[in-house]
Write a protein that holds these residues in place. Structure first.
Motif, PDB file in Angstrom:
ATOM      1  N   SER A   1       0.834  -1.207   0.000  1.00  0.00           N
ATOM      2  CA  SER A   1       0.000   0.000   0.000  1.00  0.00           C
ATOM      3  C   SER A   1       0.872   1.262   0.000  1.00  0.00           C
ATOM      4  CB  SER A   1      -0.953  -0.063   1.195  1.00  0.00           C
ATOM      5  OG  SER A   1      -1.022   1.097   1.902  1.00  0.00           O
ATOM      6  N   SER A   2       2.047   1.214   0.638  1.00  0.00           N
ATOM      7  CA  SER A   2       2.977   2.353   0.617  1.00  0.00           C
ATOM      8  C   SER A   2       3.468   2.606  -0.800  1.00  0.00           C
ATOM      9  CB  SER A   2       4.176   2.086   1.523  1.00  0.00           C
ATOM     10  OG  SER A   2       3.784   1.896   2.850  1.00  0.00           O
ATOM     11  N   VAL A   3       3.770   1.526  -1.513  1.00  0.00           N
ATOM     12  CA  VAL A   3       4.217   1.643  -2.905  1.00  0.00           C
ATOM     13  C   VAL A   3       3.090   2.215  -3.752  1.00  0.00           C
ATOM     14  CG1 VAL A   3       4.998   0.363  -4.947  1.00  0.00           C
ATOM     15  CG2 VAL A   3       5.900  -0.223  -2.691  1.00  0.00           C
ATOM     16  N   TYR A   4       1.881   1.697  -3.574  1.00  0.00           N
ATOM     17  CA  TYR A   4       0.717   2.170  -4.337  1.00  0.00           C
ATOM     18  C   TYR A   4       0.501   3.670  -4.124  1.00  0.00           C
ATOM     19  CZ  TYR A   4      -4.087   2.877  -5.789  1.00  0.00           C
ATOM     20  OH  TYR A   4      -5.209   3.371  -6.398  1.00  0.00           O
ATOM     21  N   LYS A   5       0.571   4.114  -2.879  1.00  0.00           N
ATOM     22  CA  LYS A   5       0.379   5.545  -2.577  1.00  0.00           C
ATOM     23  C   LYS A   5       1.466   6.393  -3.223  1.00  0.00           C
ATOM     24  CE  LYS A   5      -2.043   4.796   1.749  1.00  0.00           C
ATOM     25  NZ  LYS A   5      -1.944   4.784   3.207  1.00  0.00           N
ATOM     26  N   LEU A   6       2.699   5.905  -3.203  1.00  0.00           N
ATOM     27  CA  LEU A   6       3.802   6.645  -3.811  1.00  0.00           C
ATOM     28  C   LEU A   6       3.633   6.732  -5.326  1.00  0.00           C
ATOM     29  CD1 LEU A   6       6.453   8.149  -3.465  1.00  0.00           C
ATOM     30  CD2 LEU A   6       7.622   5.929  -3.580  1.00  0.00           C
ATOM     31  N   VAL A   7       3.228   5.650  -5.953  1.00  0.00           N
ATOM     32  CA  VAL A   7       2.990   5.662  -7.398  1.00  0.00           C
ATOM     33  C   VAL A   7       1.850   6.627  -7.722  1.00  0.00           C
ATOM     34  CG1 VAL A   7       2.230   4.285  -9.377  1.00  0.00           C
ATOM     35  CG2 VAL A   7       3.960   3.379  -7.826  1.00  0.00           C
ATOM     36  N   SER A   8       0.818   6.651  -6.909  1.00  0.00           N
ATOM     37  CA  SER A   8      -0.297   7.588  -7.110  1.00  0.00           C
ATOM     38  C   SER A   8       0.193   9.028  -7.017  1.00  0.00           C
ATOM     39  CB  SER A   8      -1.398   7.353  -6.077  1.00  0.00           C
ATOM     40  OG  SER A   8      -2.014   6.120  -6.286  1.00  0.00           O
ATOM     41  N   GLU A   9       1.048   9.300  -6.040  1.00  0.00           N
ATOM     42  CA  GLU A   9       1.625  10.634  -5.869  1.00  0.00           C
ATOM     43  C   GLU A   9       2.442  11.033  -7.103  1.00  0.00           C
ATOM     44  OE1 GLU A   9       5.338  12.371  -3.342  1.00  0.00           O
ATOM     45  OE2 GLU A   9       3.947  11.091  -2.237  1.00  0.00           O
ATOM     46  N   LEU A  10       3.249  10.088  -7.598  1.00  0.00           N
ATOM     47  CA  LEU A  10       4.067  10.354  -8.778  1.00  0.00           C
ATOM     48  C   LEU A  10       3.185  10.589  -9.997  1.00  0.00           C
ATOM     49  CD1 LEU A  10       6.797  10.587 -10.172  1.00  0.00           C
ATOM     50  CD2 LEU A  10       6.796   8.085 -10.403  1.00  0.00           C
TER      51      LEU A  10
END
Length: 108
Positions: free
Chosen positions: A64-73
């Motif tokens: 979920s941390s990776v998913y949130k970071l990709v969403s931010e990017l």
């Protein structure tokens, strides 16, 4: 300032900014590192585990941390997960940078 790379319509600079169509966006350090990682492996799958290992080296991070970071990017890039111009999701596995990437040049 030096451009690190031209990624799609944007220029990534070494100060952590992304310049696109006279708009300047400052990336968070993790979003910047993720974009660098994806650009280094342009066109290739970067797994969630690889992202976690590189960006959260000695910390715990969830998918979920990776998913949130990709969403931010994606937000910073003006990208859309449904019709990606920059970052394509490979469901359950990771992400691929699909935008064109060209090594950077000095800013004028």
């Amino acid at each position: 300032m030096t451009n690190i790379a031209q990624i799609g319509r944007g220029r990534l600079r070494d100060d952590g900014t992304l310049v696109s169509q006279a708009e300047v966006r400052r990336l968070t350090p993790k979003a910047y590192d993720l974009l660098i990682l994806l650009a280094e492996r342009h066109g290739q799958l970067v797994t969630n585990d690889e992202i976690t290992a590189r960006l959260w080296a000695h910390q715990s991070a969830s998918e979920s941390s990776v998913y949130k970071l990709v969403s931010e990017l994606r937000h910073a890039l003006g990208d859309n997960s449904k019709a990606p111009s920059y970052v394509r999701t490979v469901s359950g596995r990771g992400y691929v940078l699909v935008a064109d990437v060209e090594e950077g040049t000095e800013c004028v």
